[in-house]
Scaffold this motif. Structure first.
Motif, PDB file in Angstrom:
ATOM      1  N   ARG A   1     169.893  -0.628 -51.526  1.00  0.00           N
ATOM      2  CA  ARG A   1     170.969  -0.955 -50.578  1.00  0.00           C
ATOM      3  C   ARG A   1     171.891  -2.028 -51.152  1.00  0.00           C
ATOM      4  NH1 ARG A   1     168.708  -2.599 -45.270  1.00  0.00           N
ATOM      5  NH2 ARG A   1     168.314  -4.550 -46.352  1.00  0.00           N
TER       6      ARG A   1
ATOM      7  N   PHE B   1     164.741   5.831 -46.138  1.00  0.00           N
ATOM      8  CA  PHE B   1     165.102   5.711 -44.731  1.00  0.00           C
ATOM      9  C   PHE B   1     164.552   6.884 -43.918  1.00  0.00           C
ATOM     10  CE2 PHE B   1     167.990   6.559 -41.166  1.00  0.00           C
ATOM     11  CZ  PHE B   1     167.761   5.397 -40.445  1.00  0.00           C
TER      12      PHE B   1
ATOM     13  N   ASN C   1     169.193   0.832 -41.147  1.00  0.00           N
ATOM     14  CA  ASN C   1     170.086   1.558 -42.056  1.00  0.00           C
ATOM     15  C   ASN C   1     171.557   1.274 -41.778  1.00  0.00           C
ATOM     16  OD1 ASN C   1     170.842   3.441 -44.038  1.00  0.00           O
ATOM     17  ND2 ASN C   1     171.043   5.041 -42.516  1.00  0.00           N
TER      18      ASN C   1
ATOM     19  N   TYR D   1     167.693   5.546 -51.515  1.00  0.00           N
ATOM     20  CA  TYR D   1     167.779   4.763 -50.280  1.00  0.00           C
ATOM     21  C   TYR D   1     167.631   5.667 -49.062  1.00  0.00           C
ATOM     22  CZ  TYR D   1     169.836   1.715 -46.714  1.00  0.00           C
ATOM     23  OH  TYR D   1     170.063   0.979 -45.592  1.00  0.00           O
ATOM     24  N   GLU D   2     168.308   6.799 -49.062  1.00  0.00           N
ATOM     25  CA  GLU D   2     168.227   7.709 -47.911  1.00  0.00           C
ATOM     26  C   GLU D   2     166.852   8.370 -47.813  1.00  0.00           C
ATOM     27  OE1 GLU D   2     171.706  10.169 -48.445  1.00  0.00           O
ATOM     28  OE2 GLU D   2     172.904   8.846 -47.152  1.00  0.00           O
TER      29      GLU D   2
END
Length: 140
Positions: free
Chosen positions: A73, A108, A116, A104-105
């Motif tokens: 991030r 998440f 997020n 990152y996704e």
């Protein structure tokens, strides 16, 4: 005359019964009983210790994964900040930023409680800038 009478009453019947039925000798070994008790105690302690180690290891893994997501991030936000300031980038730099976005996704999606909202708009801006650079063929 019956078999009971032939054998001389109750004593004879008991002798006959004992010869027909073999009794297995009962083996008692106090050392094996003690060893089993000690083994159970040691195994119980080891199982408890392994559960504690597993719990601590899982906590470290979660912490490490979260730290990695925070790093992704931070790189995403930094890259977006450079785009907003007009700093040009190569296609390879965009690809690295997109790889950070993917990682990152992924994190998440696997951890929906992870905050997020800090990177959503930065991700959209990086992706749209990349698409624009691809269409115009004007990477650095």
């Amino acid at each position: 005359m019956s078999l009971f009478e032939l054998l001389g009453g109750g004593a004879g019947a008991l002798a006959l019964a004992l010869t027909l039925v073999q009794l297995a000798p009962v083996k008692i070994n106090p050392w094996s009983a003690i060893a089993r008790a000690v083994g159970r105690a040691v195994n119980a302690d080891l199982e408890k210790e392994l559960r504690e180690i597993k719990t601590r290891l899982n906590a470290h893994i979660e912490s490490d994964d979260r730290r990695a997501a925070d790093g992704h991030r931070a790189r995403i936000l930094h890259f977006n900040n450079e785009l907003l300031r007009g700093i040009e980038h190569t296609k390879e730099e965009f690809i690295e930023a997109l790889a950070d976005i993917d990682a990152y996704e992924d994190y998440f999606r696997a951890n929906p409680d992870y905050p997020n909202n800090r990177a959503v708009l930065a991700i959209k801006n990086i992706q749209s800038s990349y698409m624009e650079r691809l269409q115009k063929h004007d990477f650095l």
